[in-house]
Design a protein around this motif. Structure first.
Motif, PDB file in Angstrom:
ATOM      1  N   LEU A  75       4.189  15.767  -8.897  1.00 25.57           N
ATOM      2  CA  LEU A  75       2.883  15.118  -8.764  1.00 25.57           C
ATOM      3  C   LEU A  75       2.033  15.809  -7.704  1.00 25.57           C
ATOM      4  CD1 LEU A  75       3.920  11.363  -8.960  1.00 25.57           C
ATOM      5  CD2 LEU A  75       2.326  12.513 -10.517  1.00 25.57           C
ATOM      6  N   LEU A  76       2.676  16.273  -6.640  1.00 24.25           N
ATOM      7  CA  LEU A  76       1.942  16.866  -5.531  1.00 24.25           C
ATOM      8  C   LEU A  76       1.657  18.352  -5.712  1.00 24.25           C
ATOM      9  CD1 LEU A  76       3.908  15.066  -2.695  1.00 24.25           C
ATOM     10  CD2 LEU A  76       1.492  14.726  -3.216  1.00 24.25           C
ATOM     11  N   SER A  77       2.287  18.981  -6.688  1.00 25.16           N
ATOM     12  CA  SER A  77       2.111  20.425  -6.834  1.00 25.16           C
ATOM     13  C   SER A  77       1.529  20.865  -8.165  1.00 25.16           C
ATOM     14  CB  SER A  77       3.451  21.142  -6.622  1.00 25.16           C
ATOM     15  OG  SER A  77       4.381  20.772  -7.623  1.00 25.16           O
ATOM     16  N   LEU A  78       1.390  19.960  -9.110  1.00 23.83           N
ATOM     17  CA  LEU A  78       0.946  20.366 -10.444  1.00 23.83           C
ATOM     18  C   LEU A  78      -0.473  19.904 -10.775  1.00 23.83           C
ATOM     19  CD1 LEU A  78       4.159  19.892 -12.613  1.00 23.83           C
ATOM     20  CD2 LEU A  78       3.235  21.973 -11.612  1.00 23.83           C
ATOM     21  N   GLY A  79      -1.341  19.882  -9.786  1.00 26.09           N
ATOM     22  CA  GLY A  79      -2.743  19.622 -10.062  1.00 26.09           C
ATOM     23  C   GLY A  79      -3.158  18.172 -10.032  1.00 26.09           C
ATOM     24  N   PHE A  80      -2.317  17.276  -9.491  1.00 23.20           N
ATOM     25  CA  PHE A  80      -2.670  15.863  -9.435  1.00 23.20           C
ATOM     26  C   PHE A  80      -3.256  15.457  -8.076  1.00 23.20           C
ATOM     27  CE2 PHE A  80       0.768  15.897 -12.648  1.00 23.20           C
ATOM     28  CZ  PHE A  80       0.096  15.295 -13.701  1.00 23.20           C
ATOM     29  N   THR A  81      -3.554  16.419  -7.219  1.00 25.25           N
ATOM     30  CA  THR A  81      -3.958  16.105  -5.855  1.00 25.25           C
ATOM     31  C   THR A  81      -5.191  15.217  -5.814  1.00 25.25           C
ATOM     32  OG1 THR A  81      -3.058  18.235  -5.146  1.00 25.25           O
ATOM     33  CG2 THR A  81      -4.512  17.095  -3.605  1.00 25.25           C
ATOM     34  N   ASP A  82      -6.222  15.568  -6.569  1.00 33.35           N
ATOM     35  CA  ASP A  82      -7.460  14.784  -6.551  1.00 33.35           C
ATOM     36  C   ASP A  82      -7.233  13.372  -7.077  1.00 33.35           C
ATOM     37  OD1 ASP A  82      -8.767  16.968  -5.542  1.00 33.35           O
ATOM     38  OD2 ASP A  82      -9.604  17.607  -7.474  1.00 33.35           O
ATOM     39  N   GLU A  83      -6.463  13.253  -8.164  1.00 31.53           N
ATOM     40  CA  GLU A  83      -6.192  11.928  -8.723  1.00 31.53           C
ATOM     41  C   GLU A  83      -5.414  11.069  -7.733  1.00 31.53           C
ATOM     42  OE1 GLU A  83      -5.707  14.756 -10.306  1.00 31.53           O
ATOM     43  OE2 GLU A  83      -6.272  14.618 -12.437  1.00 31.53           O
ATOM     44  N   LEU A  84      -4.409  11.667  -7.077  1.00 31.80           N
ATOM     45  CA  LEU A  84      -3.620  10.905  -6.113  1.00 31.80           C
ATOM     46  C   LEU A  84      -4.470  10.451  -4.934  1.00 31.80           C
ATOM     47  CD1 LEU A  84      -0.278  12.942  -6.037  1.00 31.80           C
ATOM     48  CD2 LEU A  84      -0.667  10.717  -7.080  1.00 31.80           C
ATOM     49  N   ALA A  85      -5.355  11.321  -4.466  1.00 31.35           N
ATOM     50  CA  ALA A  85      -6.219  10.947  -3.343  1.00 31.35           C
ATOM     51  C   ALA A  85      -7.074   9.739  -3.701  1.00 31.35           C
ATOM     52  CB  ALA A  85      -7.104  12.128  -2.958  1.00 31.35           C
ATOM     53  N   ARG A  86      -7.570   9.702  -4.916  1.00 32.21           N
ATOM     54  CA  ARG A  86      -8.394   8.575  -5.334  1.00 32.21           C
ATOM     55  C   ARG A  86      -7.561   7.301  -5.468  1.00 32.21           C
ATOM     56  NH1 ARG A  86     -11.590   7.690 -10.947  1.00 32.21           N
ATOM     57  NH2 ARG A  86     -12.535   5.692 -10.373  1.00 32.21           N
ATOM     58  N   VAL A  87      -6.330   7.434  -6.001  1.00 31.41           N
ATOM     59  CA  VAL A  87      -5.453   6.264  -6.119  1.00 31.41           C
ATOM     60  C   VAL A  87      -5.170   5.682  -4.737  1.00 31.41           C
ATOM     61  CG1 VAL A  87      -3.132   5.484  -6.722  1.00 31.41           C
ATOM     62  CG2 VAL A  87      -4.381   6.987  -8.285  1.00 31.41           C
ATOM     63  N   PHE A  88      -4.894   6.527  -3.767  1.00 33.00           N
ATOM     64  CA  PHE A  88      -4.589   6.048  -2.418  1.00 33.00           C
ATOM     65  C   PHE A  88      -5.782   5.316  -1.805  1.00 33.00           C
ATOM     66  CE2 PHE A  88      -0.790   8.454  -2.740  1.00 33.00           C
ATOM     67  CZ  PHE A  88       0.062   7.983  -1.748  1.00 33.00           C
ATOM     68  N   GLU A  89      -6.995   5.730  -2.142  1.00 29.77           N
ATOM     69  CA  GLU A  89      -8.183   5.040  -1.637  1.00 29.77           C
ATOM     70  C   GLU A  89      -8.295   3.626  -2.199  1.00 29.77           C
ATOM     71  OE1 GLU A  89     -11.474   7.471  -2.654  1.00 29.77           O
ATOM     72  OE2 GLU A  89     -11.071   9.005  -1.125  1.00 29.77           O
ATOM     73  N   LEU A  90      -7.743   3.417  -3.388  1.00 33.63           N
ATOM     74  CA  LEU A  90      -7.847   2.117  -4.049  1.00 33.63           C
ATOM     75  C   LEU A  90      -6.761   1.137  -3.612  1.00 33.63           C
ATOM     76  CD1 LEU A  90      -8.565   3.445  -7.657  1.00 33.63           C
ATOM     77  CD2 LEU A  90     -10.227   2.360  -6.132  1.00 33.63           C
ATOM     78  N   LEU A  91      -5.736   1.632  -2.929  1.00 36.18           N
ATOM     79  CA  LEU A  91      -4.613   0.789  -2.539  1.00 36.18           C
ATOM     80  C   LEU A  91      -4.881   0.099  -1.202  1.00 36.18           C
ATOM     81  CD1 LEU A  91      -1.705   3.242  -3.402  1.00 36.18           C
ATOM     82  CD2 LEU A  91      -2.349   1.204  -4.696  1.00 36.18           C
ATOM     83  N   PRO A  92      -4.263  -1.059  -0.995  1.00 33.18           N
ATOM     84  CA  PRO A  92      -4.421  -1.729   0.304  1.00 33.18           C
ATOM     85  C   PRO A  92      -3.766  -0.916   1.417  1.00 33.18           C
ATOM     86  CG  PRO A  92      -2.769  -2.842  -1.022  1.00 33.18           C
ATOM     87  CD  PRO A  92      -3.421  -1.842  -1.923  1.00 33.18           C
ATOM     88  N   GLU A  93      -4.213  -1.141   2.628  1.00 39.31           N
ATOM     89  CA  GLU A  93      -3.775  -0.342   3.768  1.00 39.31           C
ATOM     90  C   GLU A  93      -2.272  -0.440   4.008  1.00 39.31           C
ATOM     91  OE1 GLU A  93      -4.619   0.025   8.599  1.00 39.31           O
ATOM     92  OE2 GLU A  93      -5.827  -1.325   7.342  1.00 39.31           O
ATOM     93  N   HIS A  94      -1.697  -1.611   3.828  1.00 38.75           N
ATOM     94  CA  HIS A  94      -0.293  -1.812   4.169  1.00 38.75           C
ATOM     95  C   HIS A  94       0.635  -1.748   2.953  1.00 38.75           C
ATOM     96  CE1 HIS A  94      -1.472  -2.688   8.232  1.00 38.75           C
ATOM     97  NE2 HIS A  94      -2.287  -3.643   7.822  1.00 38.75           N
ATOM     98  N   CYS A  95       0.235  -1.045   1.935  1.00 44.07           N
ATOM     99  CA  CYS A  95       1.077  -0.864   0.753  1.00 44.07           C
ATOM    100  C   CYS A  95       2.294  -0.010   1.111  1.00 44.07           C
ATOM    101  CB  CYS A  95       0.261  -0.190  -0.354  1.00 44.07           C
ATOM    102  SG  CYS A  95       1.198   0.242  -1.823  1.00 44.07           S
ATOM    103  N   GLN A  96       3.477  -0.472   0.714  1.00 47.24           N
ATOM    104  CA  GLN A  96       4.706   0.301   0.945  1.00 47.24           C
ATOM    105  C   GLN A  96       4.731   1.499   0.007  1.00 47.24           C
ATOM    106  OE1 GLN A  96       8.353  -1.652  -0.223  1.00 47.24           O
ATOM    107  NE2 GLN A  96       9.550  -0.614   1.352  1.00 47.24           N
ATOM    108  N   LYS A  97       5.078   2.663   0.522  1.00 49.05           N
ATOM    109  CA  LYS A  97       5.041   3.887  -0.271  1.00 49.05           C
ATOM    110  C   LYS A  97       6.433   4.500  -0.347  1.00 49.05           C
ATOM    111  CE  LYS A  97       0.268   4.706   1.134  1.00 49.05           C
ATOM    112  NZ  LYS A  97       0.212   3.546   2.059  1.00 49.05           N
ATOM    113  N   LEU A  98       6.857   4.795  -1.564  1.00 52.09           N
ATOM    114  CA  LEU A  98       8.194   5.329  -1.818  1.00 52.09           C
ATOM    115  C   LEU A  98       8.067   6.617  -2.616  1.00 52.09           C
ATOM    116  CD1 LEU A  98       9.754   1.963  -3.057  1.00 52.09           C
ATOM    117  CD2 LEU A  98       9.615   2.778  -0.694  1.00 52.09           C
ATOM    118  N   LEU A  99       8.607   7.694  -2.091  1.00 56.74           N
ATOM    119  CA  LEU A  99       8.553   8.985  -2.765  1.00 56.74           C
ATOM    120  C   LEU A  99       9.973   9.427  -3.113  1.00 56.74           C
ATOM    121  CD1 LEU A  99       5.734   8.832  -1.432  1.00 56.74           C
ATOM    122  CD2 LEU A  99       5.862  11.305  -1.087  1.00 56.74           C
ATOM    123  N   PHE A 100      10.192   9.682  -4.399  1.00 58.76           N
ATOM    124  CA  PHE A 100      11.507  10.105  -4.877  1.00 58.76           C
ATOM    125  C   PHE A 100      11.362  11.400  -5.669  1.00 58.76           C
ATOM    126  CE2 PHE A 100      12.369   5.799  -3.807  1.00 58.76           C
ATOM    127  CZ  PHE A 100      13.744   5.702  -3.601  1.00 58.76           C
TER     128      PHE A 100
END
Length: 428
Positions: free
Chosen positions: A173-198
């Motif tokens: 997700l972070l290396s195949l061209g999804f950077t802009d989409e992910l940045a926008r998703v993070f803007e839409l999430l609440p500040e204290h959302c738990q984040k899990l990366l696998f």
């Protein structure tokens, strides 16, 4: 869904703090012990901490985030809310992985008093049924980034109440061209959302953005390098001319009577071309690549998993994340561009304690790339020739735009890699 050999007999799911219905689900699915990544990740997630987990393919990463997700969701379900706000959002790099993850959520939640509403949002199919499915909300949404944002733009989905975000196969997700989409998703999430990366791997290029996404994460690294364990796989390298690969493929399948074979090729053209020849000669086969409709991709995978197809001819779309049980053999018809993808490809077989076979075709033009793959992974594989298919080409063949390691035209993935490399150079 299967739990493989990476179990830890010193632990049981009961000591991890999971609710009784989820313990019953693990028993029903044959999960006797948590794998190492599950034993470490589940307690951390239940404490509400961000988690950054790296573990090899087949180590049980999906259940490692789904089980605590369902435990926490079950606690929330005691409060009746309409419409149901999205509790957990899982982002996947491919449609197939998204649908497989949703299946795991459904399997592990069957024993819950109120199974969650799970919605899958992926491209390649009409958006309208997905918008209808999201009416009244959803507990868990499993999506690819582009379609998720399409639904947000259509006011079909609200992310302001999400409590948990999971990036599955996060390195892709972070290396195949999804950077802009992910940045926008993070803007839409609440500040204290738990984040899990696998993910199976976290290459240096994605570590900096990962660190920026998480708040004091628990770092879990099971098996340094996090590459698939291929010790149960018999690896073979066969020298053969390009023009004889198709006939050799059929010869091997018939000779060894493999009931299920996954063939990896470099391009969409090669996938379609090889499949047509197999069908013409009486094999049950289908192709799988990114340009197919989602309906066709889903059908091909389902038919292959159900043993209605003997051979699936795929691009690297199928090299990671997908769980195909009891796969007899993997054949590298074309070599992968990335040496790391070699292990991910052959790691589709030899899973869950089973043995497997991986065969790689090479010729004069690709032998040096195979040597690089071997060097990267500490392998020394003898070269074979098969009677009736002796290689005749002693000099590298001209580049083939429809197959091989690379064609004349750069792929989208190559362009993204070049852009990322330029970005790293400018920052250094």
């Amino acid at each position: 869904m299967s739990q493989d050999e990476f179990s830890s007999p010193a632990e049981t799911f009961a000591v991890l703090g999971l609710a009784e219905p989820l313990l019953r689900a693990t028993q029903q699915l044959g999960f006797t012990h948590p794998t190492p990544v599950q034993a470490q990740a589940i307690p951390a997630i239940l404490r509400g901490l961000d988690v950054w987990a790296s573990a090899k393919t087949g180590s049980g990463k999906t259940a490692a985030f789904v089980l605590p997700m369902l435990h926490m969701l079950r606690a929330r379900q005691r409060i009746v809310m309409h419409p149901t706000p999205v509790f957990a959002l899982v982002l996947s790099p491919t449609r197939e992985l998204a649908m497989q993850t949703a299946q795991v959520v459904n399997e592990l939640s069957r024993t819950m008093e109120t199974p969650p509403k799970v919605c899958v949002a992926v491209g390649g199919v009409s958006i309208n049924p997905q918008m209808m499915d999201l009416r009244g909300g959803a507990d868990v949404v499993v999506a690819t980034p582009g379609r998720l944002l399409d639904l947000v733009d259509q006011n079909a989905l609200e992310l302001s109440a999400v409590k948990q975000l999971v990036l599955d196969e996060a390195d892709r997700l972070l290396s195949l061209g999804f950077t802009d989409e992910l940045a926008r998703v993070f803007e839409l999430l609440p500040e204290h959302c738990q984040k899990l990366l696998f993910s199976a791997t976290f290459p240096p290029a994605v570590r900096k953005p990962v660190q920026a996404l998480l708040h004091e994460p628990v770092a879990i690294n099971i098996d340094a390098g996090a590459l698939p364990d291929v010790s149960a796989i018999k690896q073979r390298v066969i020298e053969v001319d390009d023009t004889k690969r198709g006939r050799l493929l059929q010869h091997l399948v018939k000779t060894h009577e493999w009931p299920s074979v996954l063939v990896f090729v470099a391009t969409q053209y090669a996938a379609e071309h090889v499949t047509k020849k197999l069908l013409r000669d009486g094999f049950t086969a289908a192709d799988l690549h990114g340009e197919l409709s989602q309906t066709a991709r889903t059908q091909a995978l389902e038919d292959f998993k159900a043993a209605d197809l003997q051979i699936l001819v795929a691009t690297d779309l199928a090299s990671r994340g997908l769980d195909i049980e009891q796969l007899s053999a993997v054949i590298n018809y074309d070599l992968p561009r990335s040496p790391a993808d070699y292990l991910h490809r052959i790691g589709r077989t030899g899973r869950a304690g089973q043995s497997g076979v991986a065969v790689t075709f090479i010729n004069a033009a690709t032998s040096s790339h195979m040597r690089l793959i071997e060097k990267r992974h500490g392998l020394t594989l003898p070269r074979e020739t098969i009677a009736g298919f002796p290689p005749t080409a002693n000099t590298p063949a001209p580049a083939n735009p429809h197959g091989g390691i690379k064609g004349k035209r750069k792929s989208k993935k190559d362009k993204l890699r070049e852009a990322a490399a330029k970005g790293e150079t400018s920052q250094s």
